[in-house]
Design a protein around this motif. Structure first.
Motif, short mmCIF file in Angstrom:
data_model
loop_
_atom_site.label_atom_id
_atom_site.label_comp_id
_atom_site.label_asym_id
_atom_site.label_seq_id
_atom_site.Cartn_x
_atom_site.Cartn_y
_atom_site.Cartn_z
N LEU A 47 10.81 2.49 -11.57
CA LEU A 47 10.61 1.41 -10.59
C LEU A 47 9.85 0.28 -11.29
N LYS A 70 6.40 -1.24 -4.88
CA LYS A 70 6.89 -0.12 -5.69
C LYS A 70 6.19 1.19 -5.32
N SER A 71 4.86 1.13 -5.19
CA SER A 71 4.10 2.36 -4.91
C SER A 71 4.42 2.90 -3.52
N PHE A 117 7.67 4.63 -3.97
CA PHE A 117 7.42 5.87 -4.72
C PHE A 117 6.87 6.95 -3.79
N ALA A 126 -1.36 3.03 -2.79
CA ALA A 126 -0.42 1.98 -2.39
C ALA A 126 -1.15 1.05 -1.44
N THR A 136 -1.22 -0.33 -9.34
CA THR A 136 -0.83 0.75 -10.25
C THR A 136 -0.96 0.26 -11.67
N SER A 142 9.51 7.18 -11.94
CA SER A 142 8.38 6.60 -12.68
C SER A 142 7.96 5.30 -12.01
N ASP A 143 6.69 5.23 -11.62
CA ASP A 143 6.15 4.02 -10.99
C ASP A 143 5.33 3.29 -12.05
N THR A 144 5.63 2.02 -12.30
CA THR A 144 4.99 1.30 -13.41
C THR A 144 4.09 0.18 -12.92
#
Length: 424
Positions: A208, A216-217, A220, A230, A237, A256-258
């Motif tokens: 992501l 994104k979080s 996720f 989040a 993040t 994968s959360d970036t």
């Protein structure tokens, strides 16, 4: 306030709107983002914000003398302790402005570094932040060394005979950078081993990516049930968070959360975080999450694509665009956005918060991952004759043994085969 609470620093955010810069962003939007950045730091109270129109930057002071006096009165009246300038400030300008206003000052890079320092959680993240911080401080050594020592906890600077303090500081920083680089190489090697071990797990990686604060979080968390922080906060993040998850379509994937991207992220910071973003390069599918309700969503998306390009991401990796936060649009606008997204391949209008539109997106992810067949073992009770017959009928059984609890089947099947099997 509780007596044990850390003291809150009163901060003022300035955005210099430099008229000679043809590529400058909308000043109000830029200021709003800078305030969000400032709010990402705990123990900071933003007591005011100002756009400062500027024909061109003054080399020694950034602003003209009249504007400096006017801002000084503003700082004094509001008991400001820290000024955050949304843009680059040279070491000389920083020293002169701090002297003129009697406050501490951080430019955009300094502020982002502080946020990175506050958030980095893994060993690698901490090392990368420290290296970026030291490289940044190395350029600031026109300032008093005591300030540097106070700001970064001190590095035990000792000058040799005949050395000026600045030379000694520079040498100490360079030595520390060499040490950190060695440590980072070891950490990266360890992670490389972990990545190779994970590569043996035959699960594809979905990364992501997106502008910071795009959701994104939240996405996720919805997909994995994980409690990743989040918050409606920039840079929530920083270290890639990996989770294996079975999608509703039956596909097993690693999600994968970036770290969120941001405009004007200084190149040295992108370099420092290259390893953090390496997961993106290993991804089988990249999901670009956009806050479609944001007035500057197009510019943000362009920034993300630029950074992905600088990381070496090519068109060969399939990408999906998620137009997130449709729940924040009015109904007519949300409907129009869905219609627009529906006309394009690989674009979905969704709400990570409510779950709206995610089913179609997940079906498409599974399609992009292809019908890769995986080998798995399954124990079927002896009473499950119908399911066993279906598996044999579809030619999915590689081997069969009889166990204490039932048939032990070795299967070679795809995610969609499994999803169909689970409906029998």
């Amino acid at each position: 306030m509780n007596e044990h609470d850390p003291p809150v620093t009163r901060a003022w955010v300035l955005h210099p709107d430099i008229k000679s810069d043809r590529d400058r962003r909308d000043a109000d939007m830029a200021l709003s983002e800078a305030v969000s950045l400032a709010l990402a730091l705990p123990d900071l109270a933003v007591v005011g914000q100002t756009v400062v129109p500027l024909p061109k930057p003054h080399p020694g002071m950034l602003f003209g003398s009249g504007k400096i006096d006017e801002l000084k009165a503003l700082m004094k009246a509001n008991e400001v302790e820290l000024v955050l300038i949304d843009g680059p400030v040279t070491p000389v300008q920083q020293r002169n402005l701090e002297k003129a206003w009697g406050v501490k000052l951080l430019d955009r890079t300094g502020l982002i570094l502080e946020i990175f320092s506050d958030r980095a959680a893994t060993r690698e993240g901490v090392l990368q932040v420290e290296m970026a911080h030291l490289s940044y401080q190395r350029t600031r050594l026109v300032r008093a060394w005591t300030h540097l020592e106070r700001q970064r906890g001190g590095l035990g600077f000792v000058g040799g005979p005949g050395e000026t303090q600045i030379e000694a500081d520079r040498r100490a920083i360079d030595e520390q950078l060499v040490r950190l680089r060695r440590q980072l190489e070891k950490v990266v090697k360890t992670r490389e081993l972990h990545r190779k071990a994970r590569a043996k797990v035959p699960y594809p990686i979905i990364a992501l990516v997106g502008y910071t604060n795009a959701g994104k979080s939240t996405l996720f968390n919805r997909l994995t049930g994980a409690e990743v922080m989040a918050k409606d906060m920039l840079f929530a993040t920083l270290d890639p968070t990996m989770r294996s998850v079975r999608l509703p379509t039956g596909a097993d994937v690693i999600l994968s959360d970036t770290v969120g991207f941001i405009s004007d992220l200084p190149t040295e910071l992108v370099a420092a975080f290259r390893a953090t973003l390496e997961e993106v390069l290993a991804a089988d599918v990249i999901v670009h999450v956009r806050d479609i309700s944001h007035p500057e969503t197009e510019a943000q998306a362009a920034d993300v694509r630029t950074i992905l390009g600088s990381l070496g991401v090519t068109d060969e990796t399939p990408q999906i665009e998620l137009w997130n936060k449709v729940d924040q649009l009015d109904p007519d606008e949300a409907e129009a956005m869905q219609t627009r997204a529906g006309r394009e391949t690989g674009i979905f209008a969704v709400s990570a918060l409510t779950g709206f539109g995610l089913d179609d997106f997940l079906t498409d992810v599974t399609r992009l991952l292809g019908e890769e067949k995986r080998e798995e073992q399954l124990v079927l009770p002896y009473a499950a004759g119908k399911q066993r017959a279906w598996l044999f009928d579809k030619g999915l059984v590689e081997a069969e043994q009889q166990g204490e609890e039932g048939y032990v089947l070795t299967l070679k099947w795809s995610a969609s085969d499994r999803a169909r099997f689970e409906t029998i």
